[in-house]
Design an enzyme around this catalytic site. Structure first.
Site, PDB file in Angstrom:
ATOM      1  N   THR B 162       0.877  -1.195   0.000  1.00  0.00           N
ATOM      2  CA  THR B 162       0.000   0.000   0.000  1.00  0.00           C
ATOM      3  C   THR B 162       0.907   1.237   0.000  1.00  0.00           C
ATOM      4  O   THR B 162       1.336   1.665  -1.058  1.00  0.00           O
ATOM      5  CB  THR B 162      -0.962  -0.009   1.202  1.00  0.00           C
ATOM      6  N   LYS B 188       4.492  -6.815   3.997  1.00  0.00           N
ATOM      7  CA  LYS B 188       4.194  -5.421   3.673  1.00  0.00           C
ATOM      8  C   LYS B 188       3.946  -4.672   4.982  1.00  0.00           C
ATOM      9  O   LYS B 188       3.565  -5.257   6.000  1.00  0.00           O
ATOM     10  CB  LYS B 188       2.996  -5.293   2.739  1.00  0.00           C
ATOM     11  N   THR B 199      -0.877  -1.182   7.772  1.00  0.00           N
ATOM     12  CA  THR B 199      -1.039  -2.557   8.276  1.00  0.00           C
ATOM     13  C   THR B 199       0.177  -3.399   7.924  1.00  0.00           C
ATOM     14  O   THR B 199       0.773  -3.248   6.876  1.00  0.00           O
ATOM     15  CB  THR B 199      -2.306  -3.227   7.700  1.00  0.00           C
ATOM     16  N   GLU B 281       7.074   5.002   7.833  1.00  0.00           N
ATOM     17  CA  GLU B 281       6.687   6.231   7.134  1.00  0.00           C
ATOM     18  C   GLU B 281       7.621   7.383   7.496  1.00  0.00           C
ATOM     19  O   GLU B 281       7.717   7.782   8.649  1.00  0.00           O
ATOM     20  CB  GLU B 281       5.220   6.549   7.448  1.00  0.00           C
ATOM     21  N   ASN B 404       0.992  11.290   6.774  1.00  0.00           N
ATOM     22  CA  ASN B 404      -0.209  11.005   7.549  1.00  0.00           C
ATOM     23  C   ASN B 404      -1.158  12.180   7.711  1.00  0.00           C
ATOM     24  O   ASN B 404      -2.337  11.993   8.005  1.00  0.00           O
ATOM     25  CB  ASN B 404       0.170  10.438   8.915  1.00  0.00           C
ATOM     26  N   SER B 409      -6.510  14.381   2.517  1.00  0.00           N
ATOM     27  CA  SER B 409      -6.982  15.748   2.256  1.00  0.00           C
ATOM     28  C   SER B 409      -6.534  16.236   0.894  1.00  0.00           C
ATOM     29  O   SER B 409      -5.792  15.579   0.202  1.00  0.00           O
ATOM     30  CB  SER B 409      -6.488  16.685   3.355  1.00  0.00           C
TER      31      SER B 409
END
Lengths: 409, 409
Positions: B162, B188, B199, B281, B404, B409
């Site tokens: 993802t 992943k 996840t 991330e 994040n 948005s």
């Protein structure tokens, strides 16, 4: 360091007009502990007969001044009392030297004021792991005592700031059967902690006459629903200190059953706690999280803090993203009881999710509109029992990263 | 979304050459669950006689596929087995519809493969709270079955991504008394969770012959010291899934006392776990945190995770700031036993603090040099007992906030 960052967009428009509290005088001085060109030590002197109460960090690595305060706070005395605070150096993780430095300051302050050393409480906030240059503080004590003035509480609020972007104060009056009493408090803090600099310090004064044990019980109980219900970054200071002094100068007695006084004190503490969150490092949003329907109040707080401390929720709020899925995630991970299919989630008054799924009437643009506000309320009902809790936090922004990644480098 | 962000600077130079595991075949397809122009569903088919084991998220709000897997994982069967994974939609917090969607996929896969439905395990990862368009998956099952090929494990690793910036694989061989067996795994995950998208999913295969209960015991024990010892942001997914299949095709038997196999499996799991952190991330630093001298192993893990999850420590590392005071803070707040004056802290081999204070020989530029490295080790000895734990994390950067805060948005 104070002044380095722009004032928080959530700051009040101005510092409140704090009244004189009979029996308390303040002085501040530029001692050069670490900062240059600003006041960095404050002294508060309380009249003989004042009672003192305190609440402190539960950190296992608490600082020397906190350990010293904890030894003294339960003692009864009719001597005057004092609070000495320096900014710029936390005197934390400084070994035996730390204890000696604290003792040097409190001993000198006691001598300068002519009171018992056991009645001098001190706090230090700033860089940790560096020896406190206590002689810079003690060298200024006679100047401080000479300058004591009942009108200088706002200067005291300024002298204790570190990364704070605004000075924090709050006040109220309470009408009691015996007359009116005043409460005024000041606070500093802009991360829940940054041991280099932040830490939360709070000093509250009243001219009410309150027995020490009553004052301590009230302060402890109210801390649980005010300062212990806020979080900026989930980190806990080695130095958090809340001290309250009651001078009794009004002659108005407060007893354990005085709900009017308790409510008024709660108001001042809540106001100061909210101001600390509003000065959270990098904060652009003030967020109230209300959890109801939990199996117990303890479970409610566990869920509320899990939501309030989730980096994914805090970044979503920074991005004005009505990401209710992350609220579900935070409830799931908290460890407290939850049933996915009984959850109800609201953003302000907008019903977002219910019965284990997004609400059929929810429209994403409704949630998005709430997220654009500067103050946001997230409500979660667990549908399990009567437990409730409300906590307050701020968003997690690029500003937080900049302040904390770039400070010493 | 895959491809939106640049590849992590901590990524391996290339995807490893994974061997064929006899008895396992893979296929991937572009089903358009959410993403366009990329493969988003993978099918792994295991030969009859394969044993299956699994470990899942402990979240109270776990997803429908997780609940379904948990019902099936303890059953014995000689039927073939299968794993179906879609990316783009997590099928989490989707109420009764979620269970029905999962069942639709597993029933269709069982029919297409001619195996028992109770032997089809599924995972979903992506946006939560939106109904899984299961018909897009089931429509492709006959294509998937027709395309099954023992050489397509790398494509499988790509199809489950993802926000991952690189596909994750690991492999090893083990020489056992009866012959050599192979282990190969894919994973992943790039936040410990972002329910919208991240996840952690892990699938490991071996041609060893392992009884189901032995495989499950090994997998559970090794998860505790690998995947349960990593953290990116302290948030826990509603969907975390680790499945392992042993086909037995090598004819080489592994028993509960086979430490060689256990060590080899640990190596693959550790490698995959580290790769997940390295794709954290916004990560720019890979950090190992080793705690020793704790009162117990549990206390050691509590301290290690408190350090690994502290936003103040993670931002300091992002800023290459050797801010050991924040390590003291994290130990203090963790709730596990600690004595300030017995702490020893090292950055790599540099002794930073000991005996409750900064080490007399420590120079700030030594710590600063360690912080400039891409991989950093923080060691803490508590001086209390024999408890140890090692965990792995990454830094907290502007990249994390961007990913994040800006995603939806």
């Amino acid at each position: 360091m104070a002044g380095k960052y722009p004032t928080s967009p959530l700051a009040p428009t101005s510092f409140p007009a704090l009244p004189v509290i009979d029996g308390v005088r303040f002085a501040t001085v530029e001692a050069g502990v670490r900062y240059k060109g600003r006041k960095d030590v404050m002294l508060a002197a309380l009249a003989p007969g004042s009672t003192m109460a305190g609440v402190f960090t539960r950190s296992a690595t608490r600082s020397a001044p906190v350990l010293d305060c904890q030894e003294k706070i339960g003692l009864d005395s009719t001597s005057g009392a004092a609070i000495v605070v320096n900014s710029g150096n936390a005197n934390a993780f400084t070994g035996k030297n730390g204890i000696e430095a604290t003792r040097a300051v409190t001993t000198a302050a006691a001598a300068a004021l002519g009171i018992e050393e056991s009645r001098v409480f001190s706090s230090s906030t700033g860089v940790i792991g560096e020896p406190l240059p206590h002689e810079r503080v003690t060298a200024k004590l006679s100047d401080l005592v000479a300058a004591l003035d009942e009108g200088k509480i706002e200067e005291a609020a300024q002298a204790i700031m570190t990364t704070d972007t605004f000075a924090k104060g709050s006040t109220t009056e309470v009408s009691l059967p015996g007359g009116t009493v005043k409460i005024a408090g000041i606070a500093k803090g802009s991360g829940m902690i940054a041991p280099d600099m932040a830490t939360m310090l709070v000093y509250i004064f009243t001219d009410a006459k309150v027995e020490r044990s009553v004052l301590q019980d009230m302060l402890s109980a109210l801390t649980d629903v005010t300062f212990n219900c806020i979080t900026v970054d989930s980190d806990t200071s080695t130095s958090d200190t809340l001290l309250m002094g009651a001078t009794g100068a009004s002659g108005v007695e407060v007893t354990a059953d005085s709900t009017a006084f308790l409510d008024a004190l709660r108001g001042v503490m809540m106001d100061l706690a909210h101001q600390v969150v509003k000065d959270g490092e990098g904060a652009t949003k003030f967020v109230e999280i209300h959890v109801s329907g939990a199996a117990s109040d303890t479970d409610a707080k566990t869920h509320a803090m899990s939501i309030a401390n989730s980096p994914l929720i805090k970044t979503a709020i920074a991005g004005e993203d009505p990401n209710w899925g992350r609220v579900v995630m935070a409830i799931g991970k908290s460890g407290a009881l939850a049933d996915r299919d009984l959850l109800t989630i609201r953003f302000d008054d907008i019903l977002v999710a219910e019965n284990g799924w997004v609400s059929p009437n929810y429209k994403e643009d409704q949630g998005a509109a709430v997220m654009k506000q500067q103050e946001i309320r997230i409500s979660v009902d667990l549908g399990l029992g009567g437990g409730t809790c409300t906590v307050w936090t701020c968003d997690l922004t690029h500003g937080y990263i900049s302040i904390n990644a770039d400070y010493r480098s």
